[in-house]
Design an enzyme around this catalytic site. Structure first.
Site, mmCIF file in Angstrom:
data_model
loop_
_atom_site.group_PDB
_atom_site.id
_atom_site.type_symbol
_atom_site.label_atom_id
_atom_site.label_comp_id
_atom_site.label_asym_id
_atom_site.label_seq_id
_atom_site.Cartn_x
_atom_site.Cartn_y
_atom_site.Cartn_z
ATOM 1 C CD GLU A 70 -3.125 -1.037 2.131
ATOM 2 O OE1 GLU A 70 -3.079 -0.194 3.034
ATOM 3 O OE2 GLU A 70 -4.071 -1.845 1.997
ATOM 4 C CD GLU A 91 -3.868 -5.945 3.164
ATOM 5 O OE1 GLU A 91 -4.735 -5.249 3.737
ATOM 6 O OE2 GLU A 91 -2.654 -5.703 3.224
HETATM 7 O O1 AHR Z 1 -5.250 -5.847 7.124
HETATM 8 C C1 AHR Z 1 -5.108 -4.693 7.892
HETATM 9 C C2 AHR Z 1 -4.371 -3.575 7.174
HETATM 10 O O2 AHR Z 1 -5.171 -3.137 6.105
HETATM 11 C C3 AHR Z 1 -3.073 -3.919 6.507
HETATM 12 O O3 AHR Z 1 -1.973 -3.844 7.355
HETATM 13 C C4 AHR Z 1 -2.958 -2.873 5.445
HETATM 14 O O4 AHR Z 1 -2.211 -3.315 4.341
HETATM 15 C C5 AHR Z 1 -4.395 -2.551 5.098
HETATM 16 O O5 AHR Z 1 -4.635 -1.203 5.043
#
Ligand code: AHR
Length: 515
Positions: free
Chosen positions: A174, A293
């Site tokens: 990110e 994610e």
């Molecule tokens: O999964 C929680 C957080 O969400 C992670 O660390 C990040 O990559 C995302 O914003």
């Protein structure tokens, strides 16, 4: 009475293979995912390394295939060297990403050993926040080079004779987000990712690399970020990431239930950008989308409750962070997001449910001698991972629809099927809040149909959760009626997720009704 919803699966219209890596998950050094989650030396079931056997058992039952590690935002300030060598000599550090104290009692060796025991392929992330090319390639050499160099000998000296042989690597996390340690512009990140990829490929040409796409679809830089990063990294990376979290607006539960539509659109837009840029992987291989994610996450609670609590206090070890209690509605959404991922198998090369234990997770634990349990979202994931094999078939769905404020009119029943030899699996999410839907499912000729449903349990409602004391939300058998015309008929109650499996047999001659 409304007419039934008709779902037709054409067994000859086979789409792409479902990648097994679609059923990945994620372990971050965040909150109680590692410490007090998978690792808890004081727990009665802990093994010699301190990993909980009861949690490991649930992880195996979940049936995930890949695990992304060690972050997440955490990785952008992480020094991998802190987590190797004798445990008593490892430094304790501040983790600025989560305002916590990192003890480094779990590092690469312990985690890779645990992942092996759990049957999970490790997807390792490198720090491109505070670090760069040298540290990433050092980690790769430490992990994958057989022997005879300072770094590989250090690994062997630390007890791992054979290389870890990690193939999947994330180039940072990110990096478009202002919250990220070492946040960068698209050009800065694109250049760094390209140079890191080049060096990593020199060290080990077998690696598969994932560049960081946008943190979410609503980022103001979404689109331009992907274009720029892909222009820098095309030919050097294999996948670009998508991160997608969905949250219920209490005033608009219907849109939340249709979150799969938003994920589908997001994936489609990234696929279009890949095509527009003409980005391919090394040697012209197709560029994959790594949804590394995804989940349901109550971010309002994070911003209003967890974050102020943790970020203003001391620097705790493993504080409780984003331990969302998942409801029946959340399970239906998670199951529906999986349906979208399967349907997009041609472009999505892998995906990771974020995260695995305690932190927005399908598995929860209590510390001390406390129990481990399955959240509601555990079930659609486990049932899908076990049965979605072979090739995708996108069914035709005709019938009930729902009107959503954010996504317009969508099918009340979201559906996808997979065909593997003579086995067919159909996954259905019923996104209707109030009414039941009668379904007619036409798979051609099948035998041995059996269906499991995850829905509101007797006496519960859409907010029912599982807890340390009881797991009321669990799959139960769904009665399926087979008529002489070969059509399977069943009733979907409001808010339900279903997996139906059957064995395909040769089509007898029959007159198929046209829907
Ligand atoms: O999964 C929680 C957080 O969400 C992670 O660390 C990040 O990559 C995302 O914003």
């Amino acid at each position: 009475m409304t007419s039934p919803t008709r779902i037709s699966v054409d067994r000859t219209a086979l789409g792409p293979e479902v990648p097994r890596r679609l059923f990945g998950t994620f372990v971050e050094h965040m909150g109680r995912c590692v410490y007090d989650g998978i690792h808890s030396p004081e727990h009665p079931t802990a093994d010699g390394e301190g990993f909980r056997a009861d949690v490991l058992e649930l992880v195996r039952e979940l049936g995930a295939t890949v695990v992304r590690y060690p972050g997440g935002n955490f990785v952008s300030g992480y020094r991998w060297e802190d987590g190797v060598g004798p445990r008593e000599e490892r430094p304790v550090r501040l983790d600025a990403a989560w305002h916590s104290t990192e003890t480094n009692q779990v590092g690469l060796h312990e985690f890779a050993g645990w992942a092996e025991a759990a049957g999970l392929e490790v997807m390792e992330a490198v720090n491109l926040g505070t670090r760069g090319v040298a540290e990433a390639s050092d980690l790769l050499e430490y992990a994958n080079h057989p022997a005879g160099t300072a770094l590989s000998e250090r690994r062997r000296g630390n007890g791992r004779e054979n290389p870890f042989d990690i193939r999947l690597w994330c180039l940072g996390n990110e990096m478009d987000g202002p919250w990220q340690i070492g946040h960068k512009t698209a050009d800065e990140y694109g250049r760094l990712a390209a140079e890191t990829a080049r060096m990593m490929r020199f060290i080990d040409p077998r690696v598969e690399l994932v560049a960081a796409g946008s943190s979410n679809h609503e980022m103001p830089t979404f689109g331009e970020w992907e274009r720029t990063v892909l222009r820098h990294t095309a030919g050097l990376i294999d996948h670009i990431s998508v991160h997608a979290y969905y949250e219920q607006d209490p005033a608009d539960p219907q849109s939340f239930l249709a979150s799969g539509v938003a994920l589908d659109r997001y994936i489609g837009e990234v696929a279009d950008i890949i095509d527009e840029v003409g980005a391919t992987g090394p040697e012209g291989a197709p560029m994959g989308i790594s949804v590394d994610e995804w989940n349901v996450w109550n971010q309002t609670r994070w911003n209003e409750v967890d974050k102020p609590r943790v970020f203003t206090g001391d620097w705790p070890v493993a504080p409780r962070l984003i331990e969302d209690d998942y409801t029946v509605a959340d399970a239906v959404v998670a199951g529906s997001l999986l349906i979208t991922l399967i349907r997009r198998s041609g472009r999505v090369s892998m995906a990771n449910l974020a995260q695995l234990v305690n932190v927005i997770a399908p598995i929860r634990t209590e510390p001390g001698g406390g129990p481990a349990w399955r959240q509601t979202t555990f079930h659609p994931f486990a049932l899908t991972a076990a049965a979605a094999t072979g090739r995708v078939v996108v069914p035709r769905v005709g019938g009930a629809t729902i009107d959503t404020a954010r996504h317009g009119i969508v099918d009340a029943v979201d559906a996808v099927a997979t065909v593997d030899g003579d086995s067919v699996a159909v996954f259905l999410a019923h996104r209707e809040l109030e009414a039941s839907t009668e379904v007619e499912l036409d798979l051609g000729a099948v035998v041995d149909a059996e269906a499991l449903i995850v829905t509101v349990p007797a006496g519960g409602d859409r907010d029912t959760t599982n807890s340390a004391d009881a797991e009321p939300v669990a799959p139960v058998a769904l009665p399926v009626r087979t008529a002489p015309d070969g059509i399977l008929r069943f009733t979907l109650p409001p808010l339900a997720w279903v997996r139906l499996r059957a064995r395909l047999v040769d089509e007898p001659t029959r007159t198929r009704e046209t829907p």
